[in-house]
Scaffold this motif. Structure first.
Motif, PDB file in Angstrom:
ATOM      1  N   ILE A   1      56.272  50.378  81.473  1.00 31.92           N
ATOM      2  CA  ILE A   1      55.797  49.746  80.591  1.00 31.92           C
ATOM      3  C   ILE A   1      55.531  51.428  79.634  1.00 31.92           C
ATOM      4  CG2 ILE A   1      53.557  50.365  79.682  1.00 31.92           C
ATOM      5  CD1 ILE A   1      52.883  48.014  82.969  1.00 31.92           C
ATOM      6  N   ALA A   2      55.851  52.307  80.248  1.00 33.21           N
ATOM      7  CA  ALA A   2      55.885  53.552  79.488  1.00 33.21           C
ATOM      8  C   ALA A   2      56.495  53.792  78.506  1.00 33.21           C
ATOM      9  CB  ALA A   2      55.594  54.828  79.951  1.00 33.21           C
ATOM     10  N   GLY A   3      58.020  53.106  79.045  1.00 31.14           N
ATOM     11  CA  GLY A   3      59.170  53.070  77.547  1.00 31.14           C
ATOM     12  C   GLY A   3      58.737  52.286  77.050  1.00 31.14           C
ATOM     13  N   LYS A   4      58.589  51.041  76.876  1.00 28.00           N
ATOM     14  CA  LYS A   4      58.264  50.107  75.937  1.00 28.00           C
ATOM     15  C   LYS A   4      57.790  50.809  75.285  1.00 28.00           C
ATOM     16  CE  LYS A   4      60.379  46.789  77.517  1.00 28.00           C
ATOM     17  NZ  LYS A   4      62.217  46.128  76.673  1.00 28.00           N
ATOM     18  N   TRP A   5      56.504  51.713  75.650  1.00 28.70           N
ATOM     19  CA  TRP A   5      55.307  51.610  74.615  1.00 28.70           C
ATOM     20  C   TRP A   5      55.632  53.424  73.965  1.00 28.70           C
ATOM     21  CZ3 TRP A   5      50.817  50.424  72.392  1.00 28.70           C
ATOM     22  CH2 TRP A   5      50.109  49.820  72.020  1.00 28.70           C
ATOM     23  N   ILE A   6      56.439  54.104  74.496  1.00 28.41           N
ATOM     24  CA  ILE A   6      57.539  55.519  73.588  1.00 28.41           C
ATOM     25  C   ILE A   6      58.719  54.383  72.628  1.00 28.41           C
ATOM     26  CG2 ILE A   6      59.276  56.802  74.040  1.00 28.41           C
ATOM     27  CD1 ILE A   6      57.591  57.631  76.543  1.00 28.41           C
TER      28      ILE A   6
ATOM     29  N   GLN B   1      62.714  53.378  80.406  1.00 28.90           N
ATOM     30  CA  GLN B   1      63.344  51.198  80.923  1.00 28.90           C
ATOM     31  C   GLN B   1      64.183  51.849  82.150  1.00 28.90           C
ATOM     32  OE1 GLN B   1      63.162  48.791  77.749  1.00 28.90           O
ATOM     33  NE2 GLN B   1      62.405  50.901  76.948  1.00 28.90           N
ATOM     34  N   ALA B   2      65.163  52.072  82.273  1.00 29.70           N
ATOM     35  CA  ALA B   2      66.227  52.201  82.612  1.00 29.70           C
ATOM     36  C   ALA B   2      66.275  52.255  83.788  1.00 29.70           C
ATOM     37  CB  ALA B   2      67.582  51.843  82.079  1.00 29.70           C
ATOM     38  N   ILE B   3      65.510  53.206  84.298  1.00 27.21           N
ATOM     39  CA  ILE B   3      64.906  54.074  85.912  1.00 27.21           C
ATOM     40  C   ILE B   3      64.535  52.996  86.446  1.00 27.21           C
ATOM     41  CG2 ILE B   3      64.144  55.724  87.094  1.00 27.21           C
ATOM     42  CD1 ILE B   3      64.895  57.675  84.209  1.00 27.21           C
ATOM     43  N   GLY B   4      63.220  52.840  85.371  1.00 31.95           N
ATOM     44  CA  GLY B   4      61.818  51.844  85.829  1.00 31.95           C
ATOM     45  C   GLY B   4      61.960  50.699  86.705  1.00 31.95           C
ATOM     46  N   ARG B   5      63.307  49.557  85.846  1.00 32.06           N
ATOM     47  CA  ARG B   5      64.013  48.315  86.033  1.00 32.06           C
ATOM     48  C   ARG B   5      64.658  48.941  87.342  1.00 32.06           C
ATOM     49  NH1 ARG B   5      61.192  44.250  84.382  1.00 32.06           N
ATOM     50  NH2 ARG B   5      60.833  44.414  81.902  1.00 32.06           N
ATOM     51  N   THR B   6      65.416  49.738  87.480  1.00 27.67           N
ATOM     52  CA  THR B   6      66.585  50.396  88.373  1.00 27.67           C
ATOM     53  C   THR B   6      65.401  50.230  90.065  1.00 27.67           C
ATOM     54  OG1 THR B   6      68.455  51.183  87.065  1.00 27.67           O
ATOM     55  CG2 THR B   6      68.241  51.532  89.650  1.00 27.67           C
ATOM     56  N   LYS B   7      64.441  51.004  89.967  1.00 28.70           N
ATOM     57  CA  LYS B   7      63.522  51.137  91.042  1.00 28.70           C
ATOM     58  C   LYS B   7      62.927  49.412  91.015  1.00 28.70           C
ATOM     59  CE  LYS B   7      60.837  55.462  90.512  1.00 28.70           C
ATOM     60  NZ  LYS B   7      61.148  55.656  91.726  1.00 28.70           N
TER      61      LYS B   7
ATOM     62  N   LEU C   1      58.465  43.788  72.699  1.00 23.70           N
ATOM     63  CA  LEU C   1      58.542  43.721  73.976  1.00 23.70           C
ATOM     64  C   LEU C   1      57.459  44.351  74.656  1.00 23.70           C
ATOM     65  CD1 LEU C   1      62.520  44.894  73.273  1.00 23.70           C
ATOM     66  CD2 LEU C   1      61.454  43.075  74.703  1.00 23.70           C
ATOM     67  N   ILE C   2      56.380  45.075  73.762  1.00 21.92           N
ATOM     68  CA  ILE C   2      55.435  46.012  74.533  1.00 21.92           C
ATOM     69  C   ILE C   2      54.642  44.464  75.007  1.00 21.92           C
ATOM     70  CG2 ILE C   2      53.601  47.007  74.257  1.00 21.92           C
ATOM     71  CD1 ILE C   2      55.000  48.831  72.617  1.00 21.92           C
ATOM     72  N   ASN C   3      53.915  43.434  73.978  1.00 25.48           N
ATOM     73  CA  ASN C   3      54.001  41.967  74.508  1.00 25.48           C
ATOM     74  C   ASN C   3      54.307  41.376  75.927  1.00 25.48           C
ATOM     75  OD1 ASN C   3      51.404  42.391  72.494  1.00 25.48           O
ATOM     76  ND2 ASN C   3      52.897  41.234  71.190  1.00 25.48           N
ATOM     77  N   ALA C   4      55.342  41.318  75.659  1.00 31.67           N
ATOM     78  CA  ALA C   4      55.991  40.851  77.085  1.00 31.67           C
ATOM     79  C   ALA C   4      56.465  40.902  77.966  1.00 31.67           C
ATOM     80  CB  ALA C   4      57.802  40.811  76.786  1.00 31.67           C
ATOM     81  N   VAL C   5      56.562  42.890  78.174  1.00 37.73           N
ATOM     82  CA  VAL C   5      56.261  43.801  79.208  1.00 37.73           C
ATOM     83  C   VAL C   5      54.882  43.825  80.049  1.00 37.73           C
ATOM     84  CG1 VAL C   5      55.778  45.758  78.517  1.00 37.73           C
ATOM     85  CG2 VAL C   5      56.648  45.923  80.483  1.00 37.73           C
ATOM     86  N   THR C   6      54.120  43.491  78.894  1.00 36.08           N
ATOM     87  CA  THR C   6      52.124  43.531  79.621  1.00 36.08           C
ATOM     88  C   THR C   6      51.902  41.855  80.122  1.00 36.08           C
ATOM     89  OG1 THR C   6      51.440  44.825  77.351  1.00 36.08           O
ATOM     90  CG2 THR C   6      50.117  43.713  78.890  1.00 36.08           C
TER      91      THR C   6
END
Length: 218
Positions: free
Chosen positions: A10-15, A56-62, A185-190
């Motif tokens: 989420i943070a990655g998408k906003w950034i 985003q990449a790190i978050g998705r890996t988690k 993408l921000i809307n999507a991840v929300t």
């Protein structure tokens, strides 16, 4: 502080959204002025985007499931490629500002191509998911970012061939396509994480060596 995968995504998408907006504002200044005005914002915007992509990449890996589904692999690969592409863009624009302009434009062109490829991977990964609003928004969001990045490469090619007016126009359109894609993408991840069913609390705390196990031994 240990950030969960969802928080990082989420943070990655906003950034990413903030970075793409800064980039587009800088590109608008450059295109409308016909000068190097705005390049500093473009470089900063791309750097911010690269940071967002990395989160985003790190978050998705988690969030990787044990099955390591193909859609997840595509999304992670796409995020890392976008991070690499945006970093390359930032380096290229810095060279345009402080060094040989043509060399910097070539590097910037390469970076946009890598970014476009990464966004395409993210969109393709979404096509492998079940039908949902999240899937649709991710496909369109990744698609717009990919298109915008490839337009960035095309615009730079025109600039390298001394066709600055049309090149700058293409760059301008491409930058705002990326803003549109980022906010989709921000809307999507929300939607993805708001509608995710909560984990059920475990109510059965049975252990193989519990008192009940021993009490059944005669």
């Amino acid at each position: 502080m240990d950030f969960q995968g969802e928080d990082l995504v989420i943070a990655g998408k906003w950034i990413l959204g903030v970075g793409s907006l800064i980039d587009a504002i800088g590109q608008t200044q450059q295109s409308l002025s016909g000068s190097d005005q705005g390049k500093d914002l473009i470089a900063k915007g791309n750097g911010i985007e690269a940071f967002g992509n990395s989160l985003q990449a790190i978050g998705r890996t988690k969030l990787l499931t044990p099955k390591r589904e193909l859609s997840q692999i595509y999304t992670i690969l796409g995020a890392w490629l976008q991070a690499a592409g945006n970093t390359t863009n930032a380096v290229g624009v810095d060279i345009e500002i402080y060094g040989p302009g043509e060399e910097g434009t070539v590097i910037d062109t390469l970076g946009s191509g890598i970014q476009g490829l990464g966004a395409a991977f993210e969109a393709v990964g979404a096509t492998l998911l079940e039908e949902s609003d999240y899937r649709t928004l991710t496909i369109f969001g990744g698609g717009f970012i990919s298109l915008g990045a490839f337009l960035g490469s095309i615009g730079n090619i025109y600039v390298l061939n001394k066709k600055n007016v049309i090149g700058e126009q293409i760059l301008l359109v491409g930058s705002w396509f990326q803003v549109l894609g980022s906010f989709l993408l921000i809307n999507a991840v929300t939607i993805e994480f708001e509608h995710k069913p909560p984990l059920k609390p475990e109510t059965d705390y049975s252990y193989p060596y519990s008192y009940n196990s021993f009490s059944n031994i005669e």
